[in-house]
Design an enzyme around this catalytic site. Structure first.
Site, PDB file in Angstrom:
ATOM      1  CE  LYS A  90    -156.057  13.766   2.576  1.00  0.00           C
ATOM      2  NZ  LYS A  90    -155.969  14.042   1.142  1.00  0.00           N
ATOM      3  CD  GLU A 112    -161.554   8.961   8.732  1.00  0.00           C
ATOM      4  OE1 GLU A 112    -161.288   8.828   9.960  1.00  0.00           O
ATOM      5  OE2 GLU A 112    -161.417   9.931   8.040  1.00  0.00           O
ATOM      6  CB  SER A 378    -153.576  20.394  -2.310  1.00  0.00           C
ATOM      7  OG  SER A 378    -154.356  19.905  -3.462  1.00  0.00           O
TER       8      SER A 378
HETATM    9  C1  LIG Z   1    -156.932  14.727   0.236  1.00  0.00           C
HETATM   10  C2  LIG Z   1    -156.448  15.650  -0.717  1.00  0.00           C
HETATM   11  C3  LIG Z   1    -157.353  16.825  -0.812  1.00  0.00           C
HETATM   12  C4  LIG Z   1    -158.693  17.240  -0.120  1.00  0.00           C
HETATM   13  O1  LIG Z   1    -158.613  17.108   1.237  1.00  0.00           O
HETATM   14  P1  LIG Z   1    -158.745  18.639   1.743  1.00  0.00           P
HETATM   15  O2  LIG Z   1    -158.753  18.230   3.328  1.00  0.00           O
HETATM   16  O3  LIG Z   1    -159.890  19.296   1.484  1.00  0.00           O
HETATM   17  O4  LIG Z   1    -157.493  19.572   1.864  1.00  0.00           O
HETATM   18  C5  LIG Z   1    -156.948  17.769  -1.952  1.00  0.00           C
HETATM   19  N1  LIG Z   1    -155.805  17.486  -2.536  1.00  0.00           N
HETATM   20  C6  LIG Z   1    -154.977  16.257  -2.483  1.00  0.00           C
HETATM   21  C7  LIG Z   1    -153.881  16.160  -3.122  1.00  0.00           C
HETATM   22  C8  LIG Z   1    -155.465  15.383  -1.597  1.00  0.00           C
HETATM   23  O5  LIG Z   1    -154.559  14.380  -1.226  1.00  0.00           O
END
Ligand SMILES: *Cc1c(COP(=O)(O)O)cnc(C)c1O
Length: 394
Positions: A90, A112, A378
């Protein structure tokens, strides 16, 4: 540009656009007119790359997961976004947007947040830049995600509870929009995924596209070719997936795979599997696919992972689904938790439960022995320790 990128009107196929109240028009228009001009300058790219390198810790490694590869009889690489500062992808986006906000002459930032991950990534870059930060968060979410609320406060942000409606993300979004309408001159609104009115989805996808740009270089180095056969990513709003897919969108030889949260099951009434259960409508300022009742009321989503607990998907993913360019899998809580524990035990990496949804695709689909499969990991699982403990099966 291409049929999978945004067009000059702000659409991906039939999805996207800017469905916003008249009062918000000047703010969004200011952004639309300026964002490409600014982010394509050499000075912007230099600042962005420098912070990604020295502050976020990029490039993140592309790790060959040998034990997992052996188990699933294919070549599995993990793109380690879990190693980014703050623990997930993020921050790539919040750094890009705060640099943009500065160049637009803004001094204040609003955001938000649902689970608090985007709020923390925003509070982080505001501290970095010495900018005032207000984060709106549903009152119920604040109670559920206390550690992230405290993180934001330590970082110097003001967290304002949204007390209307269901007191969750949707209501926090409404409050942030209202704030922005009332403070258009000095404030930038940082949206955390590839959602919202044009140009947000495209802007966020471009900031996150560093993920697939690095994959190309790293694959070239280890495999002697700059494309994988498959890229797998989880989709909440879809920003990590958009970043992981971005540079491969036009190369139809690269198969794109999206993992959505099926929660307790597709027919359980407790899920967030947007493409399976949703239909076309307008959510948070763009035309997309969302879960809704017969009369168009947004359905309250559910997933064990807070980051996938969203009733829609970004318009780019609605288009990839509609055009058949990406495969979509719905992964249950059970499958995701099992995959998360498996990665922990087999590779020594405890993934975020969102990312575990992407890993669970291996239980749902076969890959050829010599195929290269890149999973976008992610985020890291530190924030999910409570959920792993409650789950208990490890
Ligand atoms: C917020 C988050 C997501 C989901 O958000 P996307 O915009 O779909 O990437 C996925 N993995 C993690 C670790 C997150 O913090």
């Amino acid at each position: 540009m291409s049929k999978y990128h945004v067009n000059e009107k702000g659409y991906y196929g039939q999805f996207g656009g800017a469905y916003i109240p008249e009062m918000l028009h000047p703010n969004v228009e200011e952004l639309r007119i300026n964002y490409l001009k600014i982010i394509n300058t050499e000075a912007f790219k230099r600042d962005f790359d420098h912070l990604l390198k020295t502050y976020v810790g990029r490039p993140t490694p592309l790790y060959f997961a040998s034990r997992l590869s052996e188990k699933y009889a294919t070549k599995i690489y993990l793109k380690r976004e879990d190693l980014c500062h703050t623990g997930a992808h993020k921050v790539n986006n919040t750094i890009g947007q705060i640099l943009l906000a500065k160049r637009l002459g803004k001094s204040k930032i609003i955001a938000e947040t649902g689970a608090g991950q985007h709020g923390v990534a925003t509070a982080t870059v505001c501290a970095l830049m010495g900018m005032e930060c207000i984060v709106y968060m549903g009152e119920i979410d604040m109670a559920r995600q206390k550690p992230n609320v405290e993180r934001m406060k330590i970082l110097g942000a003001q967290v304002i509870p949204a007390t209307s409606g269901s007191k969750t993300l949707k209501d926090a979004t409404n409050e942030a929009m209202r704030h922005w309408i009332n403070n258009p001159n000095d404030t930038h609104y940082i949206i955390g995924s590839v959602v919202g009115p044009h140009p947000y989805p495209d802007m966020v996808a471009r900031f996150q596209s560093v993920i697939s740009a690095e994959m190309q270089n790293q694959l070239q180095e280890v495999e002697g070719r700059n494309t994988p056969d498959h890229v797998i990513a989880c989709v909440g709003g879809g920003s990590n997936a958009a970043g992981a897919f971005y540079h491969f969108l036009n190369d139809e030889e690269v198969n794109l795979i999206a993992a959505e949260a099926a929660g307790k099951g597709l027919n359980s009434g407790k899920s967030a599997a947007t493409t399976s259960l949703g239909k076309t409508g307008v959510l948070h300022g763009s035309k997309t696919i969302l879960m809704q009742t017969e009369d168009g009321q947004v359905v309250e989503p559910y997933s064990i992972s807070a980051g996938l607990d969203y009733p829609g998907i970004g318009p780019i993913h609605a288009h990839l689904f509609d055009a058949g360019r990406a495969e979509f899998y719905s992964i249950t809580d059970e499958e995701a938790m099992t995959a998360g524990v498996e990665l922990s035990k087999m590779e020594g990496i405890i993934p975020a439960i969102e990312s575990a949804h992407a890993l669970a695709v291996f239980g749902n689909r076969r890959f050829e022995k010599d195929e290269i499969v890149v999973v976008n990991l992610s985020g890291r699982g530190d924030k999910d320790l409570e959920t792993y403990i409650k789950w208990g099966k490890y």
